[in-house]
Design a protein around this motif. Structure first.
Motif, mmCIF file in Angstrom:
data_model
loop_
_atom_site.group_PDB
_atom_site.id
_atom_site.type_symbol
_atom_site.label_atom_id
_atom_site.label_comp_id
_atom_site.label_asym_id
_atom_site.label_seq_id
_atom_site.Cartn_x
_atom_site.Cartn_y
_atom_site.Cartn_z
ATOM 1 N N THR A 198 8.706 -30.507 51.283
ATOM 2 C CA THR A 198 7.858 -30.620 50.190
ATOM 3 C C THR A 198 8.585 -31.688 49.088
ATOM 4 O O THR A 198 7.628 -32.087 48.369
ATOM 5 C CB THR A 198 7.309 -29.438 49.375
ATOM 6 O OG1 THR A 198 8.180 -28.918 48.921
ATOM 7 C CG2 THR A 198 6.580 -28.486 50.617
ATOM 8 N N ASN B 128 1.063 -31.726 53.409
ATOM 9 C CA ASN B 128 -0.500 -31.322 53.743
ATOM 10 C C ASN B 128 -0.544 -29.850 53.444
ATOM 11 O O ASN B 128 -0.004 -29.020 54.323
ATOM 12 C CB ASN B 128 -0.430 -31.643 55.304
ATOM 13 C CG ASN B 128 -1.765 -31.233 55.911
ATOM 14 O OD1 ASN B 128 -2.390 -30.340 55.523
ATOM 15 N ND2 ASN B 128 -2.366 -32.218 56.492
ATOM 16 N N LEU B 129 -1.358 -29.623 52.642
ATOM 17 C CA LEU B 129 -1.592 -28.307 52.167
ATOM 18 C C LEU B 129 -2.028 -27.293 53.104
ATOM 19 O O LEU B 129 -1.603 -25.974 53.573
ATOM 20 C CB LEU B 129 -2.273 -27.890 51.063
ATOM 21 C CG LEU B 129 -1.781 -28.584 49.796
ATOM 22 C CD1 LEU B 129 -2.635 -28.378 48.435
ATOM 23 C CD2 LEU B 129 -0.339 -27.908 49.391
ATOM 24 N N GLU B 130 -2.993 -27.721 54.303
ATOM 25 C CA GLU B 130 -3.401 -27.068 55.406
ATOM 26 C C GLU B 130 -2.510 -26.670 56.281
ATOM 27 O O GLU B 130 -2.055 -25.595 56.530
ATOM 28 C CB GLU B 130 -4.725 -27.724 55.809
ATOM 29 C CG GLU B 130 -5.964 -27.786 54.924
ATOM 30 C CD GLU B 130 -6.464 -26.143 54.364
ATOM 31 O OE1 GLU B 130 -6.222 -25.283 55.365
ATOM 32 O OE2 GLU B 130 -6.425 -26.040 53.299
ATOM 33 N N HIS B 131 -1.523 -27.639 56.566
ATOM 34 C CA HIS B 131 -0.621 -27.413 57.358
ATOM 35 C C HIS B 131 0.541 -26.398 56.993
ATOM 36 O O HIS B 131 1.055 -25.521 57.697
ATOM 37 C CB HIS B 131 0.288 -28.535 57.881
ATOM 38 C CG HIS B 131 -0.277 -29.479 58.774
ATOM 39 N ND1 HIS B 131 0.160 -30.933 59.002
ATOM 40 C CD2 HIS B 131 -1.718 -29.514 59.370
ATOM 41 C CE1 HIS B 131 -0.747 -31.367 59.830
ATOM 42 N NE2 HIS B 131 -1.861 -30.341 60.138
ATOM 43 N N LYS C 238 -0.159 -24.113 54.709
ATOM 44 C CA LYS C 238 -0.720 -22.616 54.785
ATOM 45 C C LYS C 238 -0.427 -21.916 56.000
ATOM 46 O O LYS C 238 -0.267 -20.868 56.241
ATOM 47 C CB LYS C 238 -2.034 -22.604 54.129
ATOM 48 C CG LYS C 238 -2.574 -23.091 52.660
ATOM 49 C CD LYS C 238 -3.697 -23.121 52.345
ATOM 50 C CE LYS C 238 -4.126 -23.441 50.700
ATOM 51 N NZ LYS C 238 -5.402 -23.753 50.363
ATOM 52 N N GLU C 239 -0.680 -22.651 57.090
ATOM 53 C CA GLU C 239 -0.688 -22.230 58.370
ATOM 54 C C GLU C 239 0.654 -21.942 58.600
ATOM 55 O O GLU C 239 0.936 -20.816 59.260
ATOM 56 C CB GLU C 239 -1.053 -23.248 59.503
ATOM 57 C CG GLU C 239 -0.921 -23.005 60.831
ATOM 58 C CD GLU C 239 -1.981 -21.976 61.016
ATOM 59 O OE1 GLU C 239 -1.994 -21.262 62.191
ATOM 60 O OE2 GLU C 239 -2.748 -21.603 60.395
ATOM 61 N N LYS C 240 1.826 -22.399 58.245
ATOM 62 C CA LYS C 240 3.236 -22.216 58.375
ATOM 63 C C LYS C 240 3.512 -20.651 57.470
ATOM 64 O O LYS C 240 4.090 -20.115 58.160
ATOM 65 C CB LYS C 240 4.247 -23.200 57.751
ATOM 66 C CG LYS C 240 4.260 -24.530 58.610
ATOM 67 C CD LYS C 240 5.257 -25.511 57.848
ATOM 68 C CE LYS C 240 5.531 -26.726 58.719
ATOM 69 N NZ LYS C 240 6.619 -27.402 59.013
ATOM 70 N N ARG D 34 1.158 -18.570 56.934
ATOM 71 C CA ARG D 34 0.333 -17.650 57.661
ATOM 72 C C ARG D 34 1.225 -17.084 58.752
ATOM 73 O O ARG D 34 1.053 -15.865 59.194
ATOM 74 C CB ARG D 34 -1.071 -18.084 58.148
ATOM 75 C CG ARG D 34 -2.092 -17.147 58.575
ATOM 76 C CD ARG D 34 -3.414 -17.657 59.256
ATOM 77 N NE ARG D 34 -2.870 -18.768 60.443
ATOM 78 C CZ ARG D 34 -2.809 -17.920 61.529
ATOM 79 N NH1 ARG D 34 -2.739 -16.779 61.583
ATOM 80 N NH2 ARG D 34 -2.425 -18.624 62.801
ATOM 81 N N MET E 59 1.508 -19.575 47.382
ATOM 82 C CA MET E 59 1.383 -19.326 49.009
ATOM 83 C C MET E 59 2.615 -18.355 49.208
ATOM 84 O O MET E 59 2.429 -17.455 49.965
ATOM 85 C CB MET E 59 1.927 -20.485 49.759
ATOM 86 C CG MET E 59 0.655 -21.589 49.549
ATOM 87 S SD MET E 59 1.147 -23.037 50.827
ATOM 88 C CE MET E 59 0.065 -24.272 49.937
#
Length: 240
Positions: A80, A86-89, A91-93, A95, A122
């Motif tokens: 970062t 990319n916040l969605e990517h 967040k997936e990491k 998760r 997160m």
């Protein structure tokens, strides 16, 4: 993952050491064990956060060699610093993670960067859900109220200074305690009634925001009690 039952919140705070040279291996074994327990029947995932080292990729490569090579844990990295994430990517990491491992480096930069990018929320969400947080040096002390760090340069040129941490865990702490003992003890003597020191290749084990013991790969962790300017050091008993 382990169903919906509430897992304990856990932190393993490592005082220092070299993952590349495998000096922290006994502690890493315990981290891997917890990650596999969290993953259940699935292959465990470890998310490495190198913010404090300004996303230094050789550091992640060393982590990957140990955690995938020795423990068969799939690893990923959250980059970062030099790019807008990319916040969605991202967040997936988070998760997918069964353990989040925070590398060493510049503690003050790391905390400020986490707040700025939204990564801190997160990390906190994962922690509240029972994902193990592990970290070395900067990644060990950031969770505490007051931290002894070389990230701040003071007016008199002193290399180390006290700084406010995230305050998730109540306490005053120094990593690399073997090297910083004299200076840190002096600060404790004049300012605090109790503090913690973690040597390189030693770790504190924290469960539900309470320090419950230590883990050793050769190093120790201490509770330092100050009674009217007289310090008493008590080695923290091993958790396992």
């Amino acid at each position: 993952k382990q169903g919906t039952r509430q897992m304990k919140k856990r932190i393993i705070a490592i005082g220092g050491g070299e993952i590349r040279e495998r000096t922290t291996l006994e502690i890493d074994k315990k981290i891997a064990e917890f990650a596999k327990e969290h993953a259940g029947e699935q292959r465990a995932n470890a998310l490495f956060i190198p913010t404090a080292s300004h996303d230094f990729m050789p550091y992640y490569n060393s982590f990957h060699k140990v955690y995938t090579g020795l423990f068969d844990i799939k690893t990923d990295v959250a980059l970062t610093v030099f790019r807008d994430p990319n916040l969605e990517h991202l967040k997936e990491k988070f998760r997918k993670a069964d353990v989040i491992y925070v590398g060493g480096g510049d503690t003050v930069f790391m905390i400020e960067h986490w707040k700025k990018t939204g990564m801190l929320s997160m990390i906190e969400e994962a922690y509240q859900k029972g994902v193990l947080l592990a970290g070395l040096s900067a990644g060990a002390i950031c969770w505490f109220s007051d931290i002894y760090t070389d990230s701040l340069k003071t007016e008199d040129g002193a290399q180390y200074a006290m700084f406010q941490g995230l305050n998730w865990i109540k306490g005053i702490i120094s990593p690399h305690y073997g090297q910083r003992m004299l200076d840190f003890d002096k600060i404790v003597c004049y300012n605090y009634s109790c503090a913690y020191g973690i040597e390189d290749n030693g770790a504190l084990y924290i469960e539900d925001d309470e320090i419950v013991g230590s883990i050793s790969s050769g190093g120790k962790a201490y509770r330092i009690v100050n009674t009217d300017g007289i310090l008493e050091k008590r080695e923290i008993e091993k958790a396992f």
